[in-house]
Motif scaffolding. Structure first.
Motif, PDB file in Angstrom:
ATOM      1  N   THR A   3     -14.565  47.047-126.743  1.00 49.29           N
ATOM      2  CA  THR A   3     -15.011  48.037-127.715  1.00 49.29           C
ATOM      3  C   THR A   3     -16.095  47.461-128.623  1.00 49.29           C
ATOM      4  OG1 THR A   3     -13.087  47.365-129.033  1.00 49.29           O
ATOM      5  CG2 THR A   3     -12.891  49.393-127.753  1.00 49.29           C
TER       6      THR A   3
ATOM      7  N   THR B  65     -19.401  46.674-126.582  1.00 55.08           N
ATOM      8  CA  THR B  65     -20.227  47.834-126.269  1.00 55.08           C
ATOM      9  C   THR B  65     -21.005  48.305-127.484  1.00 55.08           C
ATOM     10  OG1 THR B  65     -18.648  48.509-124.559  1.00 55.08           O
ATOM     11  CG2 THR B  65     -20.182  50.174-125.346  1.00 55.08           C
ATOM     12  N   ARG B  66     -20.367  48.312-128.654  1.00 54.61           N
ATOM     13  CA  ARG B  66     -21.066  48.735-129.863  1.00 54.61           C
ATOM     14  C   ARG B  66     -22.196  47.773-130.208  1.00 54.61           C
ATOM     15  NH1 ARG B  66     -16.318  48.472-133.435  1.00 54.61           N
ATOM     16  NH2 ARG B  66     -17.817  48.611-135.155  1.00 54.61           N
TER      17      ARG B  66
ATOM     18  N   TRP C 254     -25.127  48.465-127.752  1.00 51.17           N
ATOM     19  CA  TRP C 254     -25.970  49.619-128.072  1.00 51.17           C
ATOM     20  C   TRP C 254     -27.006  49.268-129.134  1.00 51.17           C
ATOM     21  CZ3 TRP C 254     -21.327  53.482-128.663  1.00 51.17           C
ATOM     22  CH2 TRP C 254     -20.883  53.866-127.390  1.00 51.17           C
TER      23      TRP C 254
ATOM     24  N   PHE D 147     -25.388  46.973-136.773  1.00 50.29           N
ATOM     25  CA  PHE D 147     -23.970  46.757-136.482  1.00 50.29           C
ATOM     26  C   PHE D 147     -23.404  45.972-137.662  1.00 50.29           C
ATOM     27  CE2 PHE D 147     -20.540  44.083-134.753  1.00 50.29           C
ATOM     28  CZ  PHE D 147     -19.732  45.052-134.195  1.00 50.29           C
TER      29      PHE D 147
END
Length: 451
Positions: A305, A308-309, A312, A325
């Motif tokens: 999780t 992936t963030r 991006w 982020f």
């Protein structure tokens, strides 16, 4: 000339970063380099493939290299090992494992998404054909084949963490007598003591032998090159199959020569744009460290999780975007046979080490109206800061409703809610799914009285 964006690593973060970059700048030439034959597959599903819950191995693969090319417009090069990064000339030395030659790959922006690698014991025999680690699709196929052909009767798992728990269930499902050797006194070291004790009891109910405070000293192999015995601090254990699951570490070997900054846990550190300390190089995923939302400290949390963030953000910014982020918290769960086990935020030990004035409390409550089908006892432990009244972390364990309630507490921690604010949440009451007083409200109201 089109912008050249190169991504190293094809598991979780790499394909996500490459896809995002291509969406932000469709004219960019985006290349993904991966050292194995496979890209974009689920590591977390592998124990369930071994345990026959997932029957079709194709379900583990999200995208094939061809899929990424046709659907995303990404040039995917598998069996390509990056041997060196040259940040001055903005190029990579890449070995083509098919042809056995090294060629130069230039880049304008580089994203390192090399993931993690399993920790090893470092003993002779660890490469024996009946010793496995749960880290790759090829390894999963090899383990599945070994179980099917060799029919092992006894297995030893070295390590009592999350993967150890999942693999214990998978091996028992295959009819294999399973023993776990763990260095600590209870399994799953990141949990609170009461939660760990409940996990231990569940292992016992399922016939798994758990040996605490046990250090492996050496593997003993036979003439066929198989490990048949493990010599440990708690005696010798015979085995037909060995799983080494002692954790993972950031795979940052490529970061050393260009002197990319690493953090206290050995992972790459980045700013909020996922930029590293070296110009034009970004990073994302399990090779990175991440800021913890709760205490603002660097942590190593190799979770898909988070990866992936981060990916991006890295992909968008490599293509000219302005994404950020800001950090993450540890939100993780595991199925241990009949139990859901979830952990969010800081443990009480981490909270104390971070300087919080820690209060910890636990309750047991029913997940649904007690007389409804599938209602089960749910054990909730909350870690609270006495001064600010903020909730810092939680454990939830039970046969029903633990994981989804942990998600609620994850949001509460991220939003810095106090225990009083949590006690005022409007949570659903409907007899088939949740009682009038949800276990989270019961826990919050009890802790609210602690001053």
């Amino acid at each position: 000339m089109n912008q050249r964006i190169v991504v190293i690593g094809g598991l979780a973060a790499g394909p996500s970063a490459a896809s995002k970059a291509k969406r932000i700048n469709p004219d960019a030439d985006v290349t993904l380099l991966e050292q194995s034959e496979h890209v974009s597959y689920g590591i977390c599903e592998i124990p369930y493939y071994i345990g026959n819950v997932v029957q079709d191995p194709d379900n583990l693969i999200v995208f094939t290299p061809n899929d990424l090319g046709k659907e995303k417009g990404i040039c995917v090069r598998t069996l390509s090992v990056v041997e060196e990064i040259d940040p001055v000339n903005k190029s990579l030395a890449v070995r083509d494992l098919r042809k056995g030659k090294i060629d130069e790959v230039p880049y304008d922006k580089l994203i390192i998404a090399t993931g993690s690698r399993p920790k090893t014991l470092g003993f002779p025999g660890e490469d024996a054909r009946n010793v496995f680690q749960i880290k790759s699709l090829d390894g999963a196929f090899a383990l599945k084949k070994y179980i099917g052909e060799e029919k092992p009767a006894k297995a030893v798992i070295v390590g009592g963490g999350y993967i150890g728990m999942e693999m214990a269930e998978a091996l028992v499902a295959n009819g294999i007598e399973t023993t776990i050797l763990h260095r600590s006194d209870l399994p799953m070291s990141g949990l609170e003591a009461g939660t760990k004790q409940m996990v231990l009891e569940e292992l016992g109910r399922q016939g798994v032998r758990f040996h605490p405070k046990t250090q492996v000293k050496r593997f003993i192999t036979d003439s066929a090159g198989k490990v048949y015995k493990l010599e440990t601090s708690s005696g010798d254990f015979s085995a037909d199959l060995v799983i080494v699951a002692i954790g993972v570490e950031p795979n940052t070997e490529l970061a050393l020569k260009p002197r990319i900054s690493l953090g206290p846990h050995g992972g790459i550190t980045t700013d909020q744009r996922q930029s590293t300390s070296v110009d034009s190089i970004l990073a994302a995923g399990d090779c990175c460290e991440v800021r913890n939302f709760v205490n603002n400290a660097w942590m190593y949390a190799p979770l898909a999780t988070i990866a992936t963030r981060q990916a991006w953000v890295a992909g968008e910014n490599a293509a000219g975007g302005t994404a950020v982020f800001k950090g993450a918290l540890r939100a993780i769960a595991v199925k241990v046979f009949d139990l859901e086990v979830a952990r969010v935020g800081l443990s009480s030990r981490e909270a104390q080490e971070s300087g919080f004035d820690v209060v910890i409390d636990s309750i047991d409550a029913h997940s649904r109206i007690w007389f409804f089908p599938n209602s089960a006892k749910l054990h909730v432990t909350i870690v609270l800061d006495k001064r600010s009244r903020r909730i810092l972390g939680a454990n939830l364990i039970g046969k029903d409703g633990a994981v989804l309630r942990a998600n609620t507490l994850s949001v509460a921690i991220q939003q810095r809610l106090t225990i009083e604010e949590i006690s005022h949440l409007d949570l659903i009451y409907t007899p088939p799914f949740s009682p009038l007083w949800d276990p989270l409200l019961i826990a919050a109201n009890r802790l609210k009285k602690r001053k």
